[in-house]
Design an enzyme around this catalytic site. Structure first.
Site, mmCIF file in Angstrom:
data_model
loop_
_atom_site.group_PDB
_atom_site.id
_atom_site.type_symbol
_atom_site.label_atom_id
_atom_site.label_comp_id
_atom_site.label_asym_id
_atom_site.label_seq_id
_atom_site.Cartn_x
_atom_site.Cartn_y
_atom_site.Cartn_z
ATOM 1 C CE LYS A 35 -4.513 -0.188 2.229
ATOM 2 N NZ LYS A 35 -5.224 -0.018 3.494
ATOM 3 C CG LEU A 253 -36.441 10.456 5.892
ATOM 4 C CD1 LEU A 253 -37.444 11.608 5.960
ATOM 5 C CD2 LEU A 253 -36.882 9.326 6.843
ATOM 6 C CB CYS A 263 -19.934 3.042 9.064
ATOM 7 S SG CYS A 263 -18.408 3.418 8.204
#
Ligand code: UGA
Length: 438
Positions: A35, A253, A263
């Site tokens: 990485k 909504l 998460c």
């Protein structure tokens, strides 16, 4: 200001690149050598719109660099952000804090006076204080400062969210740490972004409470969608009408197949766990978790019902498998529950997703991957839209229908309207609307 970021995952990398763009000198410390090498060459290991351009600009200006070497990273640093992963621990739903404590142990011998140690990873209440105690124990002679700075960026719009946040939350114990953090975020003053300073525990809880509240909002509208399907009413208009009330707000909504991602599932589970341990059971959040899990499975039943009650020997084209658009992230994606359920019921599956194959290839065995949605629809008995990528929003419905064996579309994200589908002669099933037109 010289800033060190530990962990070049989603939050660490985006924060590092954006802090560099603010004009700070940033060193990202990452254990994974491949990485470090990739990022140093300007290649981004994840799919996040705009991140590659911003990374390269800041590499060119010399404001960001990547290293495996922590002591090099911490040399003369004003502030170190711990941004390592806190995945769900196997078995008990707790956040796994192994990497956080490991990082604290590694920082301790390298700390210099007045270093501000900031936890950006999402950590359960009390963690900042435990890390501070650990550092104090290891280096009693050093005057360091603890702080919590939870992150609220979303995958897919991470840079915009970081650069234009609704607020920045900082948990501190002294003025020095608050001043350093205010200094780091000073470029946001131009936009008059509120910087809310509070104590460590409050900052930690704000992060979990915000994610759990948003997950609750989604789950609430999903159940209202179920009601609309039974009794009439259009969930999109219900959400619009509710959202016009400033106390409720229009965002989050959108009814759909249930929330996923790295998460909401992890953080709601950890919050429920903390509540049980503290003797303050979070029963609303616990209900949200179970309703959301059940919803993902029920979406497969919805597709089966649209296919006449059985998908045995049928061919289903799935458009979109990532947990949301503009990411390659497959963590807790509804597709990971829906597709195996359909396969178990005897369906064969073709998938089209602009970014999903890299991560999804191993997670979704026995599916055929194609890059064109019309190819996916070839010979399909039904098309199911699971993720609302832009590439699926403007399909030529006549062309799509001409490829299919049966003109059935199940749209789990409500990206089309019933009228255009009826005009195209398609049997269209969406979320939160009665199927009176079929
Ligand atoms: C979420 C929060 O929105 C961020 O503020 C937070 O920083 C981040 O978690 C985190 O803790 O790191 P993220 O998981 O990237 O961000 O994505 P969201 O846009 O919040 O979507 C989460 C899930 O909810 C997705 O599966 C999405 O499809 C679903 N969703 C979202 C809905 O079903 N309806 C909505 O109205 C909104």
């Amino acid at each position: 200001m010289k800033i060190t970021i530990i962990g070049a995952g989603y939050v660490g990398l985006v924060s590092g690149v954006c802090f560099a763009d603010f004009g700070h000198d940033v060193v990202c410390v990452e254990k994974d050598l491949s990485k470090v090498e990739m990022l140093s060459r300007g290649e981004v290991p994840i799919y996040e719109p705009g991140l590659d351009v911003l990374l390269n600009e800041n590499l060119d200006s010399g404001r960001i660099k990547f290293t495996q070497n922590l002591s090099e990273g911490l040399d003369c640093s004003d502030a170190v952000f711990i941004a390592v992963g806190t995945p769900t621990r196997h078995g008990d739903g707790h956040a796994d804090l192994t990497y956080v404590y490991q990082t604290a142990e590694e920082i301790a011998p390298l700390m210099q006076d007045n270093l501000v140690v900031i936890i950006k990873s999402t950590v359960p209440v009390g963690t900042n204080r435990k890390v501070a105690d650990l550092l104090k124990q290891r280096r009693p002679e050093i005057k360091f400062h603890s702080a919590s700075n939870p992150e609220f960026l979303r995958e897919g719009s991470a840079i915009e969210d970081f650069m234009r946040p609704d607020r920045v939350i900082i948990g501190v114990e002294d003025q020095f740490a608050e001043d350093v953090l205010r200094g780091i975020y000073r470029p946001l003053n131009l936009r008059e972004t509120p910087i809310f300073a509070t104590d460590l525990e409050t900052a930690e809880i704000i992060k979990y409470a915000a994610n759990a509240f948003l997950a609750t909002k989604i789950t609430f509208i999903n159940q209202i969608a179920d009601l609309c399907e039974k009794v009439g009413g259009d969930v999109q208009q219900v959400a619009k009408g509710m959202g016009m009330d400033g106390r409720i707000g229009a965002q989050f909504l959108h009814a759909g197949p249930g929330y996923g991602g790295s998460c909401f599932p992890k953080d709601t589970t950890a919050l429920a766990r903390s509540g049980r341990e503290a003797g303050a059971v979070q029963s609303i959040v616990e209900t949200v978790i179970s309703v959301n899990e059940a919803r993902k499975a029920s979406m497969a039943d919805k597709i089966i019902a649209a296919c006449g009650g059985s998908v045995e020997g049928k061919h289903i084209a799935v458009l979109g498998v990532t947990f949301k658009p503009n990411t390659d992230d497959m963590r807790d994606a509804p597709s990971l529950i829906i597709i195996p359920h359909l396969q178990k019921a005897g369906a064969s599956i073709t998938v089209c997703d602009p970014q999903g194959e890299k991560e999804g290839g191993a997670l979704l065995p026995d599916v055929k991957w194609v890059i064109d949605p019309y190819d996916a629809a070839k010979g399909a008995d039904a098309v199911a839209i699971i993720t609302e990528w832009n590439a699926f929003r403007g399909l030529d419905l006549e062309r799509l229908k001409s490829k299919m064996s049966a003109p059935i579309i199940i749209d789990l994200r409500n990206i089309y309207n019933i009228e255009e589908m009826v005009d195209a002669g398609i049997q269209y099933y969406s979320i939160g609307k009665r199927n009176d037109h079929i």
